[in-house]
Design a protein around this motif. Structure first.
Motif, PDB file in Angstrom:
ATOM      1  N   ASP A 101      22.410  -2.613  12.633  1.00 36.42           N
ATOM      2  CA  ASP A 101      23.437  -3.358  12.025  1.00 36.42           C
ATOM      3  C   ASP A 101      24.802  -2.376  12.288  1.00 36.42           C
ATOM      4  OD1 ASP A 101      21.813  -5.107  10.681  1.00 36.42           O
ATOM      5  OD2 ASP A 101      21.759  -4.129   8.901  1.00 36.42           O
ATOM      6  N   SER A 102      24.737  -1.133  12.500  1.00 34.87           N
ATOM      7  CA  SER A 102      25.752  -0.283  12.815  1.00 34.87           C
ATOM      8  C   SER A 102      26.205  -0.549  14.168  1.00 34.87           C
ATOM      9  CB  SER A 102      25.725   1.072  12.586  1.00 34.87           C
ATOM     10  OG  SER A 102      25.330   1.517  11.327  1.00 34.87           O
ATOM     11  N   ALA A 103      25.057  -0.737  15.157  1.00 33.87           N
ATOM     12  CA  ALA A 103      25.083  -1.081  16.454  1.00 33.87           C
ATOM     13  C   ALA A 103      25.930  -2.449  16.759  1.00 33.87           C
ATOM     14  CB  ALA A 103      24.009  -0.867  17.277  1.00 33.87           C
ATOM     15  N   ARG A 104      25.482  -3.411  15.884  1.00 30.54           N
ATOM     16  CA  ARG A 104      26.212  -4.772  16.092  1.00 30.54           C
ATOM     17  C   ARG A 104      27.615  -4.657  15.764  1.00 30.54           C
ATOM     18  NH1 ARG A 104      21.352  -6.174  13.452  1.00 30.54           N
ATOM     19  NH2 ARG A 104      19.789  -6.983  15.021  1.00 30.54           N
ATOM     20  N   ARG A 105      28.079  -3.817  14.938  1.00 31.63           N
ATOM     21  CA  ARG A 105      29.370  -3.934  14.530  1.00 31.63           C
ATOM     22  C   ARG A 105      30.159  -3.107  15.504  1.00 31.63           C
ATOM     23  NH1 ARG A 105      31.860  -0.166   9.823  1.00 31.63           N
ATOM     24  NH2 ARG A 105      33.979  -0.473  10.027  1.00 31.63           N
ATOM     25  N   VAL A 106      29.586  -2.106  16.154  1.00 29.92           N
ATOM     26  CA  VAL A 106      30.203  -1.484  17.199  1.00 29.92           C
ATOM     27  C   VAL A 106      30.343  -2.450  18.390  1.00 29.92           C
ATOM     28  CG1 VAL A 106      30.256   0.306  19.087  1.00 29.92           C
ATOM     29  CG2 VAL A 106      29.820   0.987  16.701  1.00 29.92           C
ATOM     30  N   ASN A 107      29.403  -3.081  18.637  1.00 32.24           N
ATOM     31  CA  ASN A 107      29.486  -4.117  19.934  1.00 32.24           C
ATOM     32  C   ASN A 107      30.484  -5.303  19.650  1.00 32.24           C
ATOM     33  OD1 ASN A 107      28.133  -4.945  22.145  1.00 32.24           O
ATOM     34  ND2 ASN A 107      27.184  -6.913  21.042  1.00 32.24           N
ATOM     35  N   GLN A 108      30.646  -5.671  18.304  1.00 30.60           N
ATOM     36  CA  GLN A 108      31.673  -6.634  18.002  1.00 30.60           C
ATOM     37  C   GLN A 108      33.108  -6.100  18.185  1.00 30.60           C
ATOM     38  OE1 GLN A 108      30.782  -7.642  13.902  1.00 30.60           O
ATOM     39  NE2 GLN A 108      29.452  -9.531  14.640  1.00 30.60           N
ATOM     40  N   VAL A 109      33.274  -4.793  17.826  1.00 33.50           N
ATOM     41  CA  VAL A 109      34.673  -4.240  18.104  1.00 33.50           C
ATOM     42  C   VAL A 109      35.029  -3.890  19.414  1.00 33.50           C
ATOM     43  CG1 VAL A 109      36.020  -2.241  17.639  1.00 33.50           C
ATOM     44  CG2 VAL A 109      34.668  -3.023  15.765  1.00 33.50           C
ATOM     45  N   ILE A 110      33.791  -3.579  20.234  1.00 29.78           N
ATOM     46  CA  ILE A 110      34.189  -3.288  21.766  1.00 29.78           C
ATOM     47  C   ILE A 110      34.409  -4.625  22.505  1.00 29.78           C
ATOM     48  CG2 ILE A 110      32.863  -2.885  23.840  1.00 29.78           C
ATOM     49  CD1 ILE A 110      33.784  -0.362  22.368  1.00 29.78           C
ATOM     50  N   THR A 111      33.766  -5.678  22.211  1.00 31.81           N
ATOM     51  CA  THR A 111      33.711  -7.009  22.658  1.00 31.81           C
ATOM     52  C   THR A 111      35.287  -7.687  22.491  1.00 31.81           C
ATOM     53  OG1 THR A 111      32.622  -8.119  21.249  1.00 31.81           O
ATOM     54  CG2 THR A 111      31.527  -7.269  23.257  1.00 31.81           C
ATOM     55  N   LYS A 112      35.573  -7.375  21.151  1.00 22.84           N
ATOM     56  CA  LYS A 112      36.880  -7.727  20.686  1.00 22.84           C
ATOM     57  C   LYS A 112      38.072  -7.258  21.191  1.00 22.84           C
ATOM     58  CE  LYS A 112      37.843  -7.309  16.340  1.00 22.84           C
ATOM     59  NZ  LYS A 112      38.082  -7.106  14.954  1.00 22.84           N
ATOM     60  N   GLY A 113      37.868  -5.839  21.525  1.00 19.64           N
ATOM     61  CA  GLY A 113      39.206  -5.070  21.885  1.00 19.64           C
ATOM     62  C   GLY A 113      39.080  -5.088  23.447  1.00 19.64           C
ATOM     63  N   ASN A 114      40.197  -4.201  23.944  1.00 20.78           N
ATOM     64  CA  ASN A 114      40.429  -3.601  25.325  1.00 20.78           C
ATOM     65  C   ASN A 114      40.347  -2.316  25.304  1.00 20.78           C
ATOM     66  OD1 ASN A 114      40.797  -3.770  27.912  1.00 20.78           O
ATOM     67  ND2 ASN A 114      42.871  -4.482  27.807  1.00 20.78           N
TER      68      ASN A 114
END
Length: 178
Positions: A135-148
């Protein structure tokens, strides 16, 4: 006719037993506790390296801004509308905070799985903690793919995500997507 019925029933029972044994065999994990422990260590190390990179990156950016300001150098962006510049700065700060918070959460969950993993005799007892890591890794993944965040941050995350996915497979959990 009775012989044929008996043969059919025997074959059905045989195939049912074969099916059940393969299903049970497929559900047991072929990993040893030492192998899973090594994968947990790789994830912990990857989280630490990624956090260290993010801290250094933030410090370097701050130093560059201070040295540019003290030298009196201005860029075209600094000469533009100050409200626009402030909005961009606020957005960058918010995405940086989002990533830091997500990484802190991932670090806590990897530390938690290690604490629970070490004293257990069967690593599958820590599956709940591994689900929290995912769950924590999914959150990081979302932030990384959303940002630059740049190619270096993406490289760190790609390597860390691969280690997390490798660990997830030990627990029969669905790996993270790209």
């Amino acid at each position: 006719m009775n012989c044929r019925t008996g043969t059919v029933l025997w074959c059905a029972a045989f195939f049912a037993a074969l099916y059940l044994s393969t299903t049970t065999h497929g559900q047991t994990n072929p990993f040893t506790k030492a192998q899973v422990g090594d994968r947990i260590r790789k994830v912990e190390d990857g989280v630490d390296q990624f956090q260290k990179y993010l801290e250094n990156r933030g410090g370097d950016a701050k130093n560059r801004a201070q040295s540019a300001q003290s030298s009196g150098a201005t860029t075209r962006r600094q000469q533009s509308n100050s409200a626009n510049t402030e909005a961009r700065g606020n957005q960058a700060k918010q995405t940086k905070d989002d990533l830091e918070n997500a990484m802190d959460d991932l670090n806590r969950s990897t530390n938690r799985i290690r604490r629970k993993f070490d004293p257990t005799s069967n690593y599958l007892e820590t599956k709940v903690q591994m689900e929290q890591v995912m769950d924590s890794a999914r959150r990081v993944n979302q932030v990384i793919t959303k940002g630059n965040y740049g190619t270096q941050a993406e490289r760190y995350w790609t390597a860390l995500r691969a280690n997390i996915n490798d660990l997830a497979r030990c627990y029969n959990l669905t790996p993270l997507g790209v």
